[in-house]
Design a protein around this motif. Sequence first.
Motif, PDB file in Angstrom:
ATOM      1  N   CYS A   1       0.826  -1.230   0.000  1.00  9.85           N
ATOM      2  CA  CYS A   1       0.000   0.000   0.000  1.00  9.85           C
ATOM      3  C   CYS A   1       0.851   1.267   0.000  1.00  9.85           C
ATOM      4  CB  CYS A   1      -0.972   0.017   1.177  1.00  9.85           C
ATOM      5  SG  CYS A   1      -2.302  -1.198   1.041  1.00  9.85           S
ATOM      6  N   VAL A   2       1.968   1.247  -0.709  1.00  5.79           N
ATOM      7  CA  VAL A   2       2.796   2.451  -0.834  1.00  5.79           C
ATOM      8  C   VAL A   2       2.237   3.284  -1.989  1.00  5.79           C
ATOM      9  CG1 VAL A   2       5.104   3.370  -1.237  1.00  5.79           C
ATOM     10  CG2 VAL A   2       4.808   1.236   0.046  1.00  5.79           C
ATOM     11  N   GLY A   3       1.685   4.433  -1.665  1.00  8.94           N
ATOM     12  CA  GLY A   3       1.064   5.281  -2.685  1.00  8.94           C
ATOM     13  C   GLY A   3      -0.393   4.979  -2.930  1.00  8.94           C
ATOM     14  N   SER A   4      -0.975   4.064  -2.163  1.00 12.62           N
ATOM     15  CA  SER A   4      -2.403   3.741  -2.283  1.00 12.62           C
ATOM     16  C   SER A   4      -3.056   3.829  -0.906  1.00 12.62           C
ATOM     17  CB  SER A   4      -2.600   2.328  -2.840  1.00 12.62           C
ATOM     18  OG  SER A   4      -1.998   2.181  -4.102  1.00 12.62           O
ATOM     19  N   ARG A   5      -4.368   4.060  -0.900  1.00 10.30           N
ATOM     20  CA  ARG A   5      -5.149   4.098   0.348  1.00 10.30           C
ATOM     21  C   ARG A   5      -4.514   5.050   1.365  1.00 10.30           C
ATOM     22  NH1 ARG A   5      -5.652  -1.579   2.645  1.00 10.30           N
ATOM     23  NH2 ARG A   5      -7.493  -0.725   3.669  1.00 10.30           N
TER      24      ARG A   5
END
Length: 570
Positions: free
Chosen positions: A299-303
């Motif tokens: 989830c790096v750059g997401s959520r």
Amino acid sequence: MYVCHCGGNISDYVDVNRVVEAVREEPGVVVAREAMFTCSDASQQEIIRDIKEQELDGLVVASCSPRLHLHTFRDVAKRAGLNPYQYTQVNIREQCSWAHTGDREGATAKAIRLVRAGIARTRLTEPLQPLKIDTVPAVLVVGAGIAGLRAAIGLADTGISVYVVEREAAPGGRVARLGRMYPHGKRGRELINQLVEEVQKRENITLFTGAGLVEKSGSIGNFQVRIRVREPVESEIGVQVGAIIVATGFDLYQPREGEYGFGLEGVITLDDFLELLDAPGAGLNFRGREVKDVVYVYCVGSRQGAGGEGANRYCSRYCCNAAVHAASLAFDKSPGVRQYHLFRDMRTYGRFELFYQEALRRGAVFLKFDESEPPRVERGEGGKLKVTVKDLLTCGEEFELQADLVVLVTGMVPRENGKLVDILKLPVGRDGFFNEIHPKLRPVETVVDGLFICGTCQGPKNSSESVASALAAVTQSASILKKGYVELEPLVAAVDPRRCNWCGECAGTCPYSAIEREHYQDREVARVNEAVCKGCGGCVPSCSRGALNLKGYSDEQIRAMIDALAKEIC
């Protein structure tokens, strides 16, 4: 006039019988009935019979959202010999019964007002005919990645000419750079080479590489576009197409300096890690050193939640699948490698859950962290990295992991396409990706008629999902062009040239550039390009001379609706 119970969806919260009785004596009403399901075959036949026997010249159905059954009841009117544009659908489900489930009296009163307004509008409707436009049997595909190439092949096989515009020097997009892909195990370059070979076999496909779209005019069925080609000599080419498919792909999130240790030696993105896995030779090595321990951070750059400007709040969907697939590839290349996956939520949906199970079976360790306490990545001892994480699966126990590589599982972000957005008037969502009209009912169509989107330009997808959406765009565009003509809604703006004295105010308010200047009796007036107009009505109040009106929603009809809404309820 018919009021639908909708099987209780409406009648549980609205007194349907009272609505019918309240409007039975409205001016012009000849038939007033209720039905359990007005969309049922039996009710449709009853409506047709009433229209024919009573020689009715208007129809009102109070039921669900027009988005669901507008065309159903327009077809009913047509089958009965009534002009379909003399039909009005009043939404008393989503906008009334469902909105006021705790107030039956208030919901009933509101329904009466809404139905009265629908009747008032219908009494003033005029018969309209769809706008019929001849189409050019050619399509422009913008982007030659896996979605664009597959769309071009599908269109060519239906006998339609295709022009493909790719801004890079070679087709293929990001898929061309990938090694073994899931779930089929084929290499990305092999897939692209196969598609390019198929493109070259078809004489009705023209592929422009190192090219870009610089201008677009016209409307659905007949767009005039100009393409700038850089090689061998920079030049511009004009072509006519009936539809445009946009398949411009995505960019990968680029971590900020210091984000999960990014910038430290050994902290790389998943994209970089896949290149290591695809390198020739046995064993997993990074800059001449053997890799024994790998830590993945998801989830790096997401959520990213609401914090910070430009935060990506969406889930990138493909990342979990790609990371666990990479874990399997890493085990294949270096069977003894130790792998730790630090995740917030594991979203290996559908059959891709098997990759997750395989990674577990082969020894991968999965630790779940809380988004409020993300892992910390620091320099460790002996050239290694130290990753500290609190694992929710062991009641918040803190672990320190030694890693040779930390792989940041980065998501997809929208590609920078500002110029293309301006040229094509592409609708952009809050997440930065291009917007379809409806994700289920019209998943590849846009609010611009004849303009379709597919692949990852409209949101994160894997390759098979991108191809599926490309084929959907092929189906939609081909269904228009193969017929030879297209029928558009006649509910568009109209200019009274006797009142107009061109000032340009209306043209400035139109988001679709549908208003042009023309000469009329030795003076300049506004003209509406009906093929481009979407009937939003934004131009109407801008005219100080009252020269503009909206067919189907004229000033007189709107005033009548307001008067009906304001009428006392006895």
